[in-house]
Design a protein around this motif. Structure first.
Motif, short mmCIF file in Angstrom:
data_model
loop_
_atom_site.label_atom_id
_atom_site.label_comp_id
_atom_site.label_asym_id
_atom_site.label_seq_id
_atom_site.Cartn_x
_atom_site.Cartn_y
_atom_site.Cartn_z
N GLU A 258 -7.08 1.78 0.46
CA GLU A 258 -7.90 0.95 1.34
C GLU A 258 -8.92 0.14 0.52
O GLU A 258 -9.02 -1.08 0.64
CB GLU A 258 -8.61 1.89 2.32
CG GLU A 258 -9.37 1.22 3.41
CD GLU A 258 -8.46 0.68 4.50
OE1 GLU A 258 -7.28 1.09 4.57
OE2 GLU A 258 -8.95 -0.16 5.26
N GLY A 259 -9.67 0.86 -0.32
CA GLY A 259 -10.70 0.20 -1.12
C GLY A 259 -10.09 -0.73 -2.17
O GLY A 259 -10.62 -1.81 -2.44
N GLN A 260 -8.96 -0.30 -2.76
CA GLN A 260 -8.32 -1.12 -3.78
C GLN A 260 -7.76 -2.40 -3.14
O GLN A 260 -7.81 -3.47 -3.75
CB GLN A 260 -7.23 -0.31 -4.49
CG GLN A 260 -7.84 0.78 -5.37
CD GLN A 260 -7.05 2.08 -5.37
OE1 GLN A 260 -5.89 2.11 -4.97
NE2 GLN A 260 -7.68 3.16 -5.79
N THR B 250 -11.65 8.64 -4.88
CA THR B 250 -10.98 7.47 -4.30
C THR B 250 -11.35 7.30 -2.83
O THR B 250 -11.55 6.19 -2.36
CB THR B 250 -9.44 7.56 -4.43
OG1 THR B 250 -8.99 8.80 -3.90
CG2 THR B 250 -9.01 7.41 -5.87
N GLY C 107 -4.63 0.47 3.94
CA GLY C 107 -4.48 1.39 2.81
C GLY C 107 -4.11 2.78 3.27
O GLY C 107 -3.26 3.45 2.68
N ASN D 293 -13.47 3.95 -1.15
CA ASN D 293 -13.04 3.10 -0.03
C ASN D 293 -14.24 2.57 0.74
O ASN D 293 -14.31 1.40 1.09
CB ASN D 293 -12.19 3.91 0.96
CG ASN D 293 -10.82 4.22 0.41
OD1 ASN D 293 -10.32 3.50 -0.45
ND2 ASN D 293 -10.23 5.30 0.89
N THR E 78 0.85 -1.19 0.00
CA THR E 78 0.00 0.00 0.00
C THR E 78 0.89 1.25 0.00
O THR E 78 0.50 2.28 -0.54
CB THR E 78 -0.97 0.02 1.20
OG1 THR E 78 -0.22 -0.17 2.41
CG2 THR E 78 -2.01 -1.06 1.08
N ASP F 283 -10.23 -4.97 7.67
CA ASP F 283 -10.62 -3.59 7.94
C ASP F 283 -9.71 -2.99 9.01
O ASP F 283 -10.12 -2.71 10.11
CB ASP F 283 -12.09 -3.56 8.38
CG ASP F 283 -12.60 -2.15 8.57
OD1 ASP F 283 -11.92 -1.22 8.12
OD2 ASP F 283 -13.68 -1.98 9.17
N GLY G 198 -7.22 5.95 -2.30
CA GLY G 198 -8.16 4.83 -2.28
C GLY G 198 -7.49 3.49 -2.09
O GLY G 198 -8.05 2.45 -2.41
#
Lengths: 371, 368
Positions: free
Chosen positions: A93-95, A153, A286, A157, A75, A282, A91
């Motif tokens: 985290e989301g990726q 982005t 990221g 997330n 990351t 979680d 983003g």
């Protein structure tokens, strides 16, 4: 007579300075943190010894530190790669989550019959694809419609997190373990798609992360394409004048950045977790990657030791609690180290002079004068 | 240029290695001194508690910490207690459990569901350590489970809520759609409808165990939708503060949280873990501990009802007191079999540890 302090930007800092400043910054943080610890009644030396011991003092500690560092390396690369190009991809985290979704999806779809030499590469590639696909949702509007990627982005997330929660908590998807009815958990991925461990709990994902970070560094620093990317990052106008396709470069860097975060998700799923497990994913990996990139000065290799340091800091928290240091003190200490490290960056970029005589600011056109 | 960059990288690694080496050798020396110094006549049992939230949450983690304090008070020098707070669930927590076992803790309590698989893995690699996991179901030779029938207290607190509501809309800030939470919502709703058959319980999921801002927002959305009583499952007092601010009533959970919302407070199902922790530690000391899944209740005192708020009237208090006595002597079951589900259809109660449906009177989806 007024005494002047002149703060001026410095050109390229020497390698010596670039090593010395971060080391001094961390030392300064430890001193200030130590004062704080002493005030709150702790023995700073005991605390620091415990931190280092937990992170590096045993085989188990080293293994745990590297496990925690692995996703942060990637990351961190994701953030550094994008930020170098002035693409503000926050983003990661989301990726990472979408990488984990794709990676676990392909592992479950391939099933236990697929041999490892197919399953493991497929899982890793799928993770990269997942991260890149999720990045493209923000990257395409950024390049062609000039939308603000910071906002897109960031928002994506939360969508990715909700999507993962939906797959495991809110639906009977293949990602949810159908054998467990008491609490929704991720479907364990077949063991042939799991990365083999070789040292305590440490699996080979650490080498893959090292490899990908080095590959990213080589791609940006050593190739013709990378040179063009750096030009775009330094000055999009110059790049355009030189005939470099700026939108194309931004798009590709954005997708590669997403892929790096996606790899992190894939390695985490195929490594220590073994399932798409929302509670294990979680963790803000990221976002921590952005801190790693900033501390590494966006240097794609410096990301590696910084991620290891962050992993060590993270793991030291519970151990410090066990010697009676309150959590809030630990958070403060971790924060102090980060702030000092980032603050040190200033001294790499700027020079501070105390001129003896009346200084003439005109001589230093870029100088900022502080009375 | 390349070699210079590599040198930078190498230097940083070397510094790490040196610090590590220096510190680990120091610590090895420390270990020997502590073993010689610690010449207690009787062997001290090291007990560790791992909490998901901060002890200061005054909720779930605090209730377990009260249990840890009760253990210390009861067994004194025979136990040495370590407590870790804010430990996230999931794969990463295996490290924490391994470290605790390696530091010599022989009894480790993990107090959140998501510690289950990590604890099982740690239990496997540390066969001499007893692991006790709250709220889960997986066991091994050296790992047991424990939990309690909060639904009994929930039913009674539901009666207080049913009597308090004027709009007949009660909001329930729910954590995760799992059997434990569904059991609580169902028992609460049955309690509500015993005293007020017209009232409905509206459920909102937060997917959190401790996230005060999110839980507060969820409570506010329920209040905006017309609820005048808020119930909850999470470990924070935030929903109660939202209810207090809106002039509504509040049913808490875990501990007596009157102080956070004195006007809104009705009552709550609360925990008393102390007796169980003392019993378990004594079993480990005596060498009589065996794997079990312990399910406490109001009769053995693991679950209780918190003191009533001022607004709960005398008639309601009497009614709840009568039900409580029936629950304790075993003549009343808060979850009847058969049971009427959300669609009004009668169905067998089934295994309450795998409950996946809502009862009549709940508005919302049992899958989150």
């Amino acid at each position: 007579m007024t005494r002047h302090v002149v703060v001026e930007p410095r050109g390229l800092a020497s390698v010596k300075l670039r090593i010395l400043v971060p080391v001094l910054s961390v030392l300064a943080a430890l001193v200030v943190g130590g004062l704080f610890l002493a005030i709150t009644g702790e023995n700073p030396l005991d605390v620091y010894r415990k931190m280092a011991d937990v992170a590096f003092g045993s085989a188990n500690g080293v293994s745990n530190t590297l496990i925690s560092a692995t996703p942060l390396i990637l990351t961190g690369v994701a953030a550094a790669l994008a930020f170098k190009m002035l693409v503000w991809n926050i983003g990661g985290e989301g990726q990472l989550i979408m990488g984990a979704v794709f990676a676990s999806g392909i592992a479950i779809w391939l099933g236990p019959a697929a041999p490892s030499w197919i399953a493991i590469p497929a899982v890793i590639v799928a993770g990269g694809v997942g991260g890149a696909v999720w990045a493209s949702v923000a990257a395409i509007p950024r390049v062609y419609l000039k939308t603000n990627e910071i906002i897109t982005t960031l928002m994506l997330n939360f969508i990715a997190l909700s999507f993962m929660n939906f797959l495991v908590f809110g639906s009977s998807s293949p990602w949810r373990d159908s054998a467990v009815s008491t609490f929704p958990t991720g479907q364990p991925i077949p063991t042939n798609a799991r990365l083999p461990t070789f040292f305590q709990r440490l699996d080979i994902s650490i080498f893959i992360a090292f490899g990908l970070a080095i590959a990213a560094w080589w791609l940006v620093g050593k190739t013709r394409w990378g040179f063009a990317v750096q030009v775009v990052g330094d000055s999009p106008e110059t790049a355009k004048y030189a005939g470099i396709s700026v939108p194309n470069k931004i798009l590709v860097v954005f997708l590669l950045s997403g892929a790096a975060a996606g790899f992190a998700g894939a390695l985490y799923v195929a490594g220590p977790i073994g399932a798409l497990e929302p509670r294990s994913l979680d963790l803000g990996l990221g976002f921590t990657g952005i801190i790693v990139a900033a501390l590494a000065g966006l240097h794609l290799l410096a990301v590696i030791p910084i991620a290891i340091l962050m992993g060590a800091l993270n793991n030291s928290g519970p151990a410090l609690q066990s010697i009676g240091v309150p959590t809030s003190t630990i958070t403060m200490l971790q924060g102090a180290i980060l702030i000092f490290a980032v603050g040190g960056e200033f001294f790499i970029r700027h020079r501070i002079r105390l001129p003896r005589k009346e200084s003439t600011p005109q001589e230093i056109p870029d100088g900022v004068e502080v009375a | 240029m390349t070699s210079k960059r590599w040198r930078l990288f190498a230097v940083v690694l070397v510094v790490f290695a040196m610090v590590a080496a220096a510190c680990s050798s120091d610590d090895a020396a420390d270990d020997t001194t502590t073993t010689t110094a610690g010449e207690a006549p009787a062997e001290v049992l090291k007990v560790a508690f791992v909490y998901i939230g901060p002890v200061s949450d005054k909720g779930w983690s605090w209730s377990h910490d009260q249990g840890a304090k009760a253990l210390k008070a009861a067994l004194g020098d025979a136990v040495e207690i370590t407590t870790l707070e804010n430990i996230p669930e999931g794969a990463d927590s295996e490290r924490v459990f391994n470290d605790l076992a390696e530091e010599g803790n022989k009894l480790i309590f993990g107090t959140s569901f998501g510690y289950m698989d990590p604890m099982l893995a740690a239990a496997e690699s540390h066969p001499d350590t007893v692991f006790m996991h709250a709220t889960g179901y997986k066991q091994s030779d050296n790992m047991g489970n424990y939990f309690g029938a909060a639904e009994e207290g929930r039913y009674l607190s539901g009666m207080a809520a049913g009597a308090a509501t004027v709009t007949n809309k009660i909001g329930y800030v729910a954590a995760f759609p799992i059997p434990e939470v569904l059991r609580g919502i169902n028992a609460f709703t049955l309690g509500v409808r015993e005293v007020n058959p017209d009232a409905e319980v509206q459920v909102v999921w937060t997917s959190t165990w401790f996230d005060p801002p999110k839980e507060k927002t969820a409570a506010e959305s329920l209040l905006d939708a017309g609820a005048d009583v808020i119930a909850m499952h999470q470990d924070s007092a935030a929903p109660g503060q939202a209810a207090e601010a809106a002039g509504a009533k509040w049913v808490g959970y875990n501990t007596d949280m009157t102080e956070f919302a004195p006007t809104a407070w009705l009552t709550a199902a609360i925990w008393d873990w102390g007796p169980f922790y003392i019993k378990t530690a004594q079993q480990v000391i005596d060498g009589t501990w065996v794997t079990e899944a312990y399910y406490g209740n109001m009769a053995d005192g693991m679950v209780a009802l918190a003191p009533f708020g001022e607004s709960v009237d005398g008639a309601t208090r009497t009614l709840i007191g009568e039900r409580e006595a029936e629950i304790i002597d075993g003549t009343f079951s808060v979850l009847p079999d058969p049971i009427v589900d959300q669609d009004g259809a009668e169905r067998p109660l089934g295994n309450i540890f795998e409950m996946d449906y809502f009862v009549e009177g709940v508005v919302g989806s049992p899958t989150g």
